[in-house]
Design a protein around this motif. Structure first.
Motif, PDB file in Angstrom:
ATOM      1  N   ARG A 264      50.476  61.348  17.994  1.00 60.99           N
ATOM      2  CA  ARG A 264      50.858  60.487  16.881  1.00 60.99           C
ATOM      3  C   ARG A 264      51.297  61.415  15.755  1.00 60.99           C
ATOM      4  N   ALA A 265      52.549  61.230  15.318  1.00 60.13           N
ATOM      5  CA  ALA A 265      53.049  62.130  14.271  1.00 60.13           C
ATOM      6  C   ALA A 265      53.638  61.297  13.154  1.00 60.13           C
ATOM      7  N   HIS A 266      53.892  61.944  12.038  1.00 63.90           N
ATOM      8  CA  HIS A 266      54.587  61.277  10.954  1.00 63.90           C
ATOM      9  C   HIS A 266      56.032  61.077  11.389  1.00 63.90           C
ATOM     10  N   GLU A 267      56.754  60.246  10.636  1.00 66.94           N
ATOM     11  CA  GLU A 267      58.155  59.950  10.962  1.00 66.94           C
ATOM     12  C   GLU A 267      58.929  61.222  11.348  1.00 66.94           C
ATOM     13  N   GLY A 268      59.703  61.134  12.400  1.00 67.70           N
ATOM     14  CA  GLY A 268      60.507  62.287  12.824  1.00 67.70           C
ATOM     15  C   GLY A 268      59.656  63.382  13.450  1.00 67.70           C
ATOM     16  N   GLY A 269      58.457  63.017  13.907  1.00 70.94           N
ATOM     17  CA  GLY A 269      57.615  64.009  14.577  1.00 70.94           C
ATOM     18  C   GLY A 269      56.960  65.001  13.628  1.00 70.94           C
ATOM     19  N   ARG A 270      57.061  64.741  12.320  1.00 68.27           N
ATOM     20  CA  ARG A 270      56.562  65.722  11.347  1.00 68.27           C
ATOM     21  C   ARG A 270      55.045  65.694  11.228  1.00 68.27           C
ATOM     22  N   LEU A 271      54.488  66.739  10.591  1.00 63.75           N
ATOM     23  CA  LEU A 271      53.054  66.764  10.291  1.00 63.75           C
ATOM     24  C   LEU A 271      52.741  65.647   9.308  1.00 63.75           C
TER      25      LEU A 271
END
Ligand SMILES: O=C(O)C1=C[C@@H](OP(=O)(O)O)[C@@H](O)[C@H](O)C1
Ligand SMILES: C=C(OP(=O)(O)O)C(=O)O
Length: 435
Positions: free
Chosen positions: A139-146
């Motif tokens: 589970r990541a922040h939008e766009g796979g971000r931290l």
């Protein structure tokens, strides 16, 4: 025969003290943590990025202990992936955000990776997707971000295709995790940037006993299962950091030697000296050291692809106004995705100095000119600070860095060392207090 006197002093070779490679230190830390038993890192880099990495590994079950002088780090590894739950703080370090999640995915439990606002802004999607395809719950922040949440029960492995057009660090992270998978992992790498870092990863993995094959295109890498064995590593001086003192030699007409950085280096950024050669500097890459001699004038009038050595493009761009003709640097689109949008940051700062610059998606052209005094916006990017410090040195213009201390990401003693080598350098060492 030449004797002593002012000229002899002016001509004296300067020997720079360049701290260890960030990339080698953080790779060696990870591989040592993944190997069973005791490994030693000699002359590791001690800076924000490596201390963050070391602290993160301590939180993931390895033990990293420093001697009193911080000259030797002893790592007691576990020989397997980590066991969660664990919260991992990656600070500003791209290497931590891209190398540690694949390692954690080979363990078991839940893990949360987070970092500074600057790191949260950097892309991670290709890595998050790859881990998902390998069976990790991500589970990541939008766009796979931290922040990145992982839930895992280890990785079987298999074969995946990976888009590495934004960063080679995704590939390095997955490769280093690969020997800890149950069946081994084959990566089919597409659109790779920063290739020399991948070669560095493979070289160090081999040093720690990993087994793999690379096909003739270099794009398909098959890593066998079987883990690592403990090893000792002597960390070379950082070649990206060395670019500042080499550039300083070129613009001041002095000779600078960096001991410990020679022809056998695994750091692609040593290739920066070949770019300085095009500017007219004399370069000797020996077995144990590299020396650059400038004649105080910079030759321009060339177009160079710095895609493989993009951490050093700002070093060249910042001194390029002092060249006798325009300099174009291309192939550096991925440099917009680092600590700052580096093309935009360099262009805006040069313009603030009154220099004419054109830039596009993956290139920049810098025109000759006399820089005027300016306040440099570092964007908390160590390399912007260090690059413009060299422009100040070479041009004698007063440049004020808005955040001189941001150099601590990779070289906490940078201003002091530049002042030691070039007394009277216009950016005072006293501005170096840590943030
Ligand atoms: O693997 C590494 O140690 C690094 C890879 C490069 O990043 P990209 O692959 O994102 O270009 C480089 O810019 C970074 O400073 C260190
Ligand atoms: C891009 C850099 O760092 P990282 O990606 O390791 O944070 C760098 O040191 O220039």
């Amino acid at each position: 025969m030449k004797t002593g006197g002012p000229q002899a002093v002016a001509d004296a070779e300067l020997v720079a003290r360049i701290p260890g490679s960030k990339s080698l230190t953080n790779r060696a830390l990870l591989l040592a943590a993944a190997a069973p038993g005791t490994s030693r890192l000699r002359a590791p880099l001690v800076s924000d990025d490596t201390v963050a990495f070391r602290t993160a590994l301590n939180g993931l079950g390895a033990r990293v202990e420093a001697d009193d002088a911080d000259q030797c780090w002893t790592v007691t590894g576990t020989g397997r992936g980590p066991v969660g739950p664990a919260q991992v703080w990656c600070a500003d370090a791209g290497t931590a955000a891209r190398f540690l999640p694949p390692f954690a995915a080979t363990g078991r439990g839940t893990f949360v990776f987070d970092g500074s606002e600057q790191l949260r802004a950097r892309p991670q999607k290709a890595l998050a997707d790859a881990l998902t395809r390998l069976g990790t719950h991500v589970r990541a922040h939008e766009g796979g971000r931290l922040p990145l949440h992982l839930e895992t029960s280890g990785l079987d492995g298999g074969e995946i295709t990976l888009d590495a057009s934004m960063s080679s660090q995704y590939v390095s992270g997955l490769l280093m995790a690969a020997p800890l998978t149950r069946r081994g992992l084959t990566l089919d790498v597409r659109s790779l940037v920063s290739r020399p870092y991948l070669d560095m990863t493979l070289r160090l993995m081999r040093h720690f006993g990993a087994r793999f094959e690379v096909d003739e295109t270099g794009g398909r890498i098959e890593v066998r299962p079987g883990g690592y064995r403990a090893a000792d590593v002597v960390v070379e001086p950082d070649a990206s950091t060395a670019s500042y003192v080499f550039a300083a030699a070129a613009v001041t007409g002095r000779t600078v030697t960096v001991p410990g950085l020679g022809a056998d280096s695994s750091q692609g950024d040593l290739g920066f000296v070949r770019v300085l050669e095009r500017c007219g500097a004399r370069v000797t890459v020996g077995a144990q050291s590299t020396t650059v001699t400038g004649d105080g004038r910079l030759r321009g009038g060339f177009d160079v692809d710095m895609g493989d050595v993009s951490d050093t493009f700002m070093t060249l761009a910042a001194i390029a106004p002092l060249a006798d003709a325009p300099v174009t640097i291309h192939g550096i689109g991925h440099a917009r995705l680092k600590e700052s949008d580096r093309i935009a940051a360099v262009a805006a700062n040069l313009r603030a100095c009154g220099i004419r610059v054109e830039d596009g998606n993956d290139w920049i052209t810098v025109r000759p000119g006399t820089p005027g005094p300016a306040r440099i916006a570092c964007h908390r990017d160590h390399r912007i600070a260090m690059s413009f410090a060299v422009l100040a040195l070479g041009s004698g213009v007063r440049l004020e860095l808005d955040d001189p201390a941001c150099v601590s990401k990779t070289f906490p003693g940078f201003h002091a060392e530049l002042n030691r080598l070039f007394p009277g350098h216009s950016i005072p060492a006293s501005s170096e207090e840590r943030r």
